[in-house]
Every structure is written in C-alpha cells, then in structure tokens.
Design an enzyme around this catalytic site. Structure first.
Site, PDB file in Angstrom:
ATOM      1  N   THR A   1       3.784   5.141 -14.247  1.00 51.01           N
ATOM      2  CA  THR A   1       3.114   5.312 -15.549  1.00 51.01           C
ATOM      3  C   THR A   1       4.173   5.392 -16.653  1.00 51.01           C
ATOM      4  O   THR A   1       5.359   5.638 -16.386  1.00 51.01           O
ATOM      5  CB  THR A   1       2.293   6.620 -15.570  1.00 51.01           C
ATOM      6  OG1 THR A   1       3.210   7.718 -15.431  1.00 51.01           O
ATOM      7  CG2 THR A   1       1.263   6.679 -14.449  1.00 51.01           C
TER       8      THR A   1
ATOM      9  N   TRP B   1      -6.311   1.998  -4.597  1.00 46.94           N
ATOM     10  CA  TRP B   1      -5.846   1.230  -5.757  1.00 46.94           C
ATOM     11  C   TRP B   1      -4.880   0.128  -5.356  1.00 46.94           C
ATOM     12  O   TRP B   1      -3.870  -0.090  -6.020  1.00 46.94           O
ATOM     13  CB  TRP B   1      -5.178   2.165  -6.807  1.00 46.94           C
ATOM     14  CG  TRP B   1      -6.133   3.118  -7.403  1.00 46.94           C
ATOM     15  CD1 TRP B   1      -6.210   4.451  -7.172  1.00 46.94           C
ATOM     16  CD2 TRP B   1      -7.195   2.804  -8.319  1.00 46.94           C
ATOM     17  NE1 TRP B   1      -7.264   4.983  -7.881  1.00 46.94           N
ATOM     18  CE2 TRP B   1      -7.875   3.992  -8.593  1.00 46.94           C
ATOM     19  CE3 TRP B   1      -7.637   1.608  -8.917  1.00 46.94           C
ATOM     20  CZ2 TRP B   1      -8.966   4.042  -9.440  1.00 46.94           C
ATOM     21  CZ3 TRP B   1      -8.726   1.665  -9.766  1.00 46.94           C
ATOM     22  CH2 TRP B   1      -9.374   2.884 -10.025  1.00 46.94           C
TER      23      TRP B   1
ATOM     24  N   GLY C   1      -0.085   9.348  -6.244  1.00 44.78           N
ATOM     25  CA  GLY C   1       0.246   8.172  -7.058  1.00 44.78           C
ATOM     26  C   GLY C   1       1.674   8.300  -7.548  1.00 44.78           C
ATOM     27  O   GLY C   1       2.613   7.874  -6.875  1.00 44.78           O
TER      28      GLY C   1
ATOM     29  N   GLY D   1     -11.403  -8.515 -35.986  1.00 45.31           N
ATOM     30  CA  GLY D   1     -12.577  -7.767 -36.442  1.00 45.31           C
ATOM     31  C   GLY D   1     -13.655  -7.718 -35.364  1.00 45.31           C
ATOM     32  O   GLY D   1     -13.353  -7.575 -34.176  1.00 45.31           O
TER      33      GLY D   1
ATOM     34  N   GLU E   1      -2.166   6.615  -2.631  1.00 51.47           N
ATOM     35  CA  GLU E   1      -3.332   7.175  -1.931  1.00 51.47           C
ATOM     36  C   GLU E   1      -4.180   7.911  -2.955  1.00 51.47           C
ATOM     37  O   GLU E   1      -3.719   8.146  -4.081  1.00 51.47           O
ATOM     38  CB  GLU E   1      -2.862   8.138  -0.825  1.00 51.47           C
ATOM     39  CG  GLU E   1      -2.006   7.440   0.215  1.00 51.47           C
ATOM     40  CD  GLU E   1      -1.543   8.357   1.334  1.00 51.47           C
ATOM     41  OE1 GLU E   1      -1.860   9.570   1.292  1.00 51.47           O
ATOM     42  OE2 GLU E   1      -0.869   7.858   2.248  1.00 51.47           O
TER      43      GLU E   1
ATOM     44  N   GLY F   1       0.812  -1.214   0.000  1.00 51.35           N
ATOM     45  CA  GLY F   1       0.000   0.000   0.000  1.00 51.35           C
ATOM     46  C   GLY F   1       0.843   1.261   0.000  1.00 51.35           C
ATOM     47  O   GLY F   1       1.249   1.743   1.058  1.00 51.35           O
ATOM     48  N   LEU F   2       1.084   1.777  -1.200  1.00 49.08           N
ATOM     49  CA  LEU F   2       1.843   3.021  -1.333  1.00 49.08           C
ATOM     50  C   LEU F   2       0.911   4.149  -1.788  1.00 49.08           C
ATOM     51  O   LEU F   2       0.858   5.221  -1.187  1.00 49.08           O
ATOM     52  CB  LEU F   2       2.985   2.810  -2.347  1.00 49.08           C
ATOM     53  CG  LEU F   2       3.921   3.980  -2.598  1.00 49.08           C
ATOM     54  CD1 LEU F   2       4.704   4.343  -1.338  1.00 49.08           C
ATOM     55  CD2 LEU F   2       4.922   3.637  -3.717  1.00 49.08           C
TER      56      LEU F   2
ATOM     57  N   GLN G   1      -8.127  -5.882 -33.593  1.00 49.32           N
ATOM     58  CA  GLN G   1      -8.318  -5.429 -34.986  1.00 49.32           C
ATOM     59  C   GLN G   1      -8.312  -6.625 -35.953  1.00 49.32           C
ATOM     60  O   GLN G   1      -9.176  -6.733 -36.820  1.00 49.32           O
ATOM     61  CB  GLN G   1      -7.171  -4.463 -35.332  1.00 49.32           C
ATOM     62  CG  GLN G   1      -7.395  -3.645 -36.574  1.00 49.32           C
ATOM     63  CD  GLN G   1      -8.480  -2.581 -36.356  1.00 49.32           C
ATOM     64  OE1 GLN G   1      -8.772  -2.203 -35.222  1.00 49.32           O
ATOM     65  NE2 GLN G   1      -9.083  -2.140 -37.434  1.00 49.32           N
TER      66      GLN G   1
ATOM     67  N   GLU H   1       2.812   0.669 -11.250  1.00 52.56           N
ATOM     68  CA  GLU H   1       4.278   0.474 -11.185  1.00 52.56           C
ATOM     69  C   GLU H   1       5.009   1.556 -11.985  1.00 52.56           C
ATOM     70  O   GLU H   1       6.005   1.290 -12.653  1.00 52.56           O
ATOM     71  CB  GLU H   1       4.686  -0.905 -11.739  1.00 52.56           C
ATOM     72  CG  GLU H   1       3.867  -2.047 -11.227  1.00 52.56           C
ATOM     73  CD  GLU H   1       4.361  -2.592  -9.912  1.00 52.56           C
ATOM     74  OE1 GLU H   1       5.421  -2.144  -9.450  1.00 52.56           O
ATOM     75  OE2 GLU H   1       3.669  -3.456  -9.351  1.00 52.56           O
TER      76      GLU H   1
HETATM   77  C1  LIG Z   1      -5.083  -1.949 -11.575  1.00 56.61           C
HETATM   78  C2  LIG Z   1      -4.217  -1.135 -10.657  1.00 56.61           C
HETATM   79  C3  LIG Z   1      -3.565  -1.740  -9.606  1.00 56.61           C
HETATM   80  C4  LIG Z   1      -2.785  -0.993  -8.722  1.00 56.61           C
HETATM   81  N1  LIG Z   1      -2.176  -1.619  -7.663  1.00 56.61           N
HETATM   82  C5  LIG Z   1      -1.476  -0.886  -6.765  1.00 56.61           C
HETATM   83  C6  LIG Z   1      -0.901  -1.487  -5.591  1.00 56.61           C
HETATM   84  O1  LIG Z   1      -0.996  -2.697  -5.404  1.00 56.61           O
HETATM   85  N2  LIG Z   1      -0.259  -0.700  -4.702  1.00 56.61           N
HETATM   86  C7  LIG Z   1      -0.131   0.642  -4.877  1.00 56.61           C
HETATM   87  O2  LIG Z   1       0.463   1.291  -4.024  1.00 56.61           O
HETATM   88  N3  LIG Z   1      -0.654   1.268  -5.982  1.00 56.61           N
HETATM   89  C8  LIG Z   1      -1.333   0.520  -6.927  1.00 56.61           C
HETATM   90  N4  LIG Z   1      -1.888   1.134  -8.026  1.00 56.61           N
HETATM   91  C9  LIG Z   1      -1.774   2.581  -8.174  1.00 56.61           C
HETATM   92  C10 LIG Z   1      -0.773   2.985  -9.228  1.00 56.61           C
HETATM   93  O3  LIG Z   1       0.532   2.701  -8.813  1.00 56.61           O
HETATM   94  C11 LIG Z   1      -0.994   4.469  -9.538  1.00 56.61           C
HETATM   95  O4  LIG Z   1      -2.242   4.562 -10.188  1.00 56.61           O
HETATM   96  C12 LIG Z   1       0.099   5.050 -10.407  1.00 56.61           C
HETATM   97  O5  LIG Z   1       1.289   5.207  -9.667  1.00 56.61           O
HETATM   98  C13 LIG Z   1      -0.282   6.416 -11.001  1.00 56.61           C
HETATM   99  O6  LIG Z   1      -0.748   7.273 -10.007  1.00 56.61           O
HETATM  100  P1  LIG Z   1      -2.147   8.046 -10.212  1.00 56.61           P
HETATM  101  O7  LIG Z   1      -3.157   7.059 -10.638  1.00 56.61           O
HETATM  102  O8  LIG Z   1      -2.370   8.806  -8.960  1.00 56.61           O
HETATM  103  O9  LIG Z   1      -1.888   9.025 -11.421  1.00 56.61           O
HETATM  104  P2  LIG Z   1      -1.193  10.467 -11.318  1.00 56.61           P
HETATM  105  O10 LIG Z   1       0.091  10.367 -10.626  1.00 56.61           O
HETATM  106  O11 LIG Z   1      -2.193  11.436 -10.808  1.00 56.61           O
HETATM  107  O12 LIG Z   1      -0.955  10.756 -12.879  1.00 56.61           O
HETATM  108  C14 LIG Z   1      -1.993  11.161 -13.745  1.00 56.61           C
HETATM  109  C15 LIG Z   1      -1.396  11.384 -15.137  1.00 56.61           C
HETATM  110  O13 LIG Z   1      -0.414  12.421 -15.072  1.00 56.61           O
HETATM  111  C16 LIG Z   1       0.833  11.941 -15.559  1.00 56.61           C
HETATM  112  N5  LIG Z   1       1.912  12.537 -14.775  1.00 56.61           N
HETATM  113  C17 LIG Z   1       2.036  12.590 -13.419  1.00 56.61           C
HETATM  114  N6  LIG Z   1       3.154  13.207 -13.071  1.00 56.61           N
HETATM  115  C18 LIG Z   1       3.781  13.541 -14.223  1.00 56.61           C
HETATM  116  C19 LIG Z   1       5.004  14.188 -14.540  1.00 56.61           C
HETATM  117  N7  LIG Z   1       5.844  14.610 -13.582  1.00 56.61           N
HETATM  118  N8  LIG Z   1       5.311  14.385 -15.848  1.00 56.61           N
HETATM  119  C20 LIG Z   1       4.485  13.936 -16.832  1.00 56.61           C
HETATM  120  N9  LIG Z   1       3.328  13.301 -16.594  1.00 56.61           N
HETATM  121  C21 LIG Z   1       2.977  13.115 -15.315  1.00 56.61           C
HETATM  122  C22 LIG Z   1       0.778  10.427 -15.367  1.00 56.61           C
HETATM  123  O14 LIG Z   1       1.679   9.755 -16.238  1.00 56.61           O
HETATM  124  C23 LIG Z   1      -0.670  10.154 -15.688  1.00 56.61           C
HETATM  125  O15 LIG Z   1      -0.827  10.093 -17.084  1.00 56.61           O
HETATM  126  C24 LIG Z   1      -2.651   0.395  -8.932  1.00 56.61           C
HETATM  127  C25 LIG Z   1      -3.292   1.017 -10.021  1.00 56.61           C
HETATM  128  C26 LIG Z   1      -4.068   0.269 -10.871  1.00 56.61           C
HETATM  129  C27 LIG Z   1      -4.748   0.961 -12.026  1.00 56.61           C
END
Ligand SMILES: Cc1cc2nc3c(=O)[nH]c(=O)nc-3n(C[C@H](O)[C@H](O)[C@H](O)COP(=O)(O)OP(=O)(O)OC[C@H]3O[C@@H](n4cnc5c(N)ncnc54)[C@H](O)[C@@H]3O)c2cc1C
Length: 400
Positions: free
Chosen positions: A365, A156, A131, A339, A127, A124-125, A336, A363
């Site tokens: 983005t 998440w 993210g 179809g 919030e 759990g990292l 694709q 892990e």
């Molecule tokens: C199916 C799933 C399972 C998950 N499992 C876990 C888990 O087990 N444990 C856990 O801790 N988390 C988990 N997560 C969370 C995941 O790690 C986060 O969603 C991820 O780190 C992105 O954070 P965010 O969703 O808050 O997006 P944000 O950080 O808000 O980003 C939103 C958008 O802005 C972009 N962005 C952000 N900062 C920048 C920057 N500096 N420059 C350019 N672009 C930027 C991002 O690339 C993204 O496109 C999970 C998520 C999903 C979808």
C-alpha cells in the site's frame, strides 16, 4: 547519460502500443462492464512474446531486457490495468521468480511453459488475515516424505481462476515467523486445490481476482522454489519485479487519461471558450503532464538498474508509490475535466479512476511504501545481498 530508447525498445513500444490500440482498447470497456476476463488476449500476447518478454530465449522467452518489460506494462495499462495486471502477476511475480530462484530443472520444466504463454501463473501471498503484514500468514506446509502437505487459504489473488501454476507461500516453521515461510509452485489439478473469484470489486473488473483454498494439497519437493525458510525473501524479490510493472503501468494510465483530457478540453466549450482555455483546467492538465514525466523517469531508472543487475528495492518502491498515487490523481482530474460525462461510462475515464485505486493497495500500500522510504532516508535500512539476485541483462546470453 542517454535517455533515448534503442531501436529494440522502439520496436517493442510500437508493437505493444499498436496491439493495445487495435486489440484491447476497442473491446475492453465491454469486458469491464460485464466483469469478464479477456481470455482471448492470452494467446495473442503469447504470440507477441509479451508473456515472457524479459526471459532468455533458452527458457522460452522473447530475450528482451527489463526496460522492455516496463514498456510493455506502460502500453498495456494505457488500454486497461486489468491486462497489465496479467503481466505483473504471470510474468513478474511468477515466471521471473522461477527465473531468479529456480533450479535449472525448474527453469526447464516450469519456467519455459510460462515464458511461452503455454501456462499461466499467479502469486498467492495475501490471506484474509495477512496483507501488509506478510509474516502473519497462516497457511502451512508440512514435510511428508518427499512431499509437502499444504493447508490454508489465499485471498485477493489475481488470476486465481485462470492460472495453471500457482506460486504460494506457506509456513514450514511457524515459530520462526517470516523466516519460517517457504515458496511452492502448485499445479492446477492437484488434489485438494480449489480456486474461486471475488465479485463486487471497485475496479479492475476485467481482471480475475480470487481466492485459493488448499486442503491437504500434496506438493512434491521438486516444486519448492528456493530453500525452506527462504520464502519471505523470494516473495519480496518478486515484489521488486512486479512493483516495477505496476509503476510503469500506472504511467500508461496517466497517459491514457491525459490524452482523453487534452482532447475533451479542446472540444468542450463553456462561457464562450474551450475549457482548455480556463486556467484552472490547464492546471490539471499541466499536473498530468508533469507527473507522467516523473513517473516515466522513475520506472525507467528502475529498468536501467535491473539491466545492470543492481538491487533496486528503494527505487522500485519510490516509482510504484509515486506513479500509482499520480495515476489516481490524474484519473480523478480527468473525470473532473469531463464533468458529468466523466462521471458516466461514456468516455471511459471513470474506469481508470476505479482501476487506479487498486494499484495504490496491491504490491504494497502507499503507506507501506512511505514507511519503507522513511527507513531508507533515515539510514535505518540497508539491503543485504540475496542468495539469488535477479541476473543482470546480458544480450548474448538472453538471445542465445
Ligand atoms: C485488485 C487486487 C489484486 C490483488 N492481487 C494480489 C495477488 O495477485 N497476490 C497477492 O498475494 N495479493 C494480492 N492482492 C492483495 C494485496 O497485496 C493486499 O490487499 C495488500 O498487500 C494490502 O493488504 P490488506 O488488504 O490486507 O490491507 P492491510 O494490510 O490490512 O492494511 C489496511 C490499511 O492499513 C494500512 N497499514 C497496514 N499496516 C500499516 C503500518 N504498519 N503503518 C501504516 N499503515 C498501515 C494500510 O496501508 C491500509 O491502508 C490484491 C489486492 C487487490 C485489491
């Protein structure tokens, strides 16, 4: 340079690929459609040794190397990303973190049941407001005698509802931002700890994704993983391990949709010939084959580096970035090629497309990996040695 697997790797690959084909593939579509977590797989994966594949035998693991962890991830995601996620989270993010940062007492008490699969772990990292920007996390941990009192929420979180041991990150010193974060192992049943599931996701429907709420949870200091203020490093090193499993898993996803596309394109006919004979379809097939090989070479390089005990943050990030985007493209092309049948659930390729998007978000983005790679390329980033590095693989120690 030798690209061939050794006999042990071939055995692991055969065993887990057989398992994926016989035990997961036939049923996973149904679990996915019904948004159900396949609990029945956990004891079976434990029996195979998969839940602790790269953990030394002395700590309850199977005593195999880090390349075996990649092989397992690839084989499981060929069946479904939700099942591979279990390994990424339980083993790479939780158990391997205890192995890397835990004290001997913690390895005996916490790691051993995780590695055998008697207990399941999560991580759990993230919030709701933090993210990519980990330092923005708001959960707190306040010292109280020999305990810490944890407050806050996590969002998440894969396996939030399934896990017995929940590795969470909270600020012991908020003023120090990322240097004020500390890691704690929470145990299911602790007063003030609750979890729940997030419904209505785009993909990984057979995975449990949820939230953790901590309301004055009293955690003994012996459950602190690493030192106070070391949590950011603990988390980032855990991500080096899990991103590797995501990269290898994405290769398995590419293999799955490529196989489906090769099969379908040699059955379906349009304009008097198999669609595989149309060059524009061949272009998509060729790209899948190329990207499968590139993704495979990238994760195997990481596995090799891990086995040598060489820091691999740059290479892992590259492998994860490339493989997850390639898996998304391959799944999209597979839909694709199929179809309208690709657009339906009948051939299952749309499930890989939905699942692949998640891996380009969790892990780190795609954008975060691009930024990271730019800082390495520009020479602005250098990895400093950690107090606890992931140990190099030593077969004698691992299997003793
Ligand atoms: C199916 C799933 C399972 C998950 N499992 C876990 C888990 O087990 N444990 C856990 O801790 N988390 C988990 N997560 C969370 C995941 O790690 C986060 O969603 C991820 O780190 C992105 O954070 P965010 O969703 O808050 O997006 P944000 O950080 O808000 O980003 C939103 C958008 O802005 C972009 N962005 C952000 N900062 C920048 C920057 N500096 N420059 C350019 N672009 C930027 C991002 O690339 C993204 O496109 C999970 C998520 C999903 C979808």
């Amino acid at each position: 340079m030798d690209f061939a697997f050794i006999t042990e790797h071939e055995m692991v690959q055969k065993t887990v690929r057989d398992f994926a084909e016989k035990e997961i593939r036939p049923v996973i579509g149904e679990y996915d459609r019904e948004h159900k977590y396949p609990h029945f797989l956990l004891p079976k994966m434990a029996e195979l040794g998969v839940m602790g594949i790269c953990i030394p035998v002395r700590y309850g693991g199977a005593g195999m190397d880090y390349i075996s962890l990649g092989i397992v991830s690839e084989a499981l995601e060929w069946a479904d990303a939700s099942v591979r996620e279990t390994i990424a989270v339980h083993l790479a993010l939780n158990a391997m973190t205890v192995f890397q940062w835990g004290t001997e007492e913690q390895k005996q008490r916490l790691l051993a049941p995780l590695a055998t699969g008697a207990k399941v772990g999560c991580f759990g990292l993230t919030e709701s407001g933090a993210g990519s920007d980990v330092a923005a996390l708001k959960a707190t941990a306040r010292k109280d005698g020999d305990d810490y009192i944890l407050d806050g929420e996590k969002m998440w979180i894969t396996l939030a509802d399934v896990a017995d041991y929940l590795l969470v990150f909270a600020k012991t010193d908020p003023a120090k931002k990322h240097r004020g974060i500390t890691a704690f192992m929470l145990e299911r049943g602790m007063a003030g700890l609750s979890t729940g599931a997030i419904e209505d996701k785009m993909g990984v429907w057979a995975s449990n994704t949820g939230w953790i709420a901590m309301n004055a949870v009293r955690v003994p200091a012996r459950n602190r993983i690493g030192e106070e203020g070391e949590g950011f490093k603990v988390a980032m090193s855990a991500l080096d391990n899990a991103r590797y499993t995501v990269a290898a898993g994405a290769s398995g996803g590419i293999r799955a949709v490529m196989e489906a596309s090769l099969r379908y394109s040699q059955e379906r006919e349009t304009f008097g010939k198999k669609i595989a004979e149309h060059q524009l379809v061949q272009q998509m097939l060729a790209k899948m084959a190329l990207n499968y090989d590139i993704a495979t070479l990238l994760w195997q390089r990481v596995g090799w580096l891990k086995n040598q005990g060489v820091r691999n943050t740059r290479e892992t990030s590259q492998a994860k970035w490339f493989a997850t985007e390639a898996a998304w493209e391959a799944a999209s092309d597979a839909v694709q090629i199929h179809g309208a049948y690709g657009f339906s659930a009948e051939y299952g390729v749309e499930r890989y497309l939905r699942n692949a998007k998640g891996a380009a978000i969790y892990e780190g983005t795609t954008q975060i990996h691009q930024l990271l790679q730019a800082t390495y390329a520009l020479g602005w980033r250098r990895d400093k040695p950690l107090r606890c590095e992931l140990p190099a693989y030593d077969p004698e120690y691992w299997q003793e």
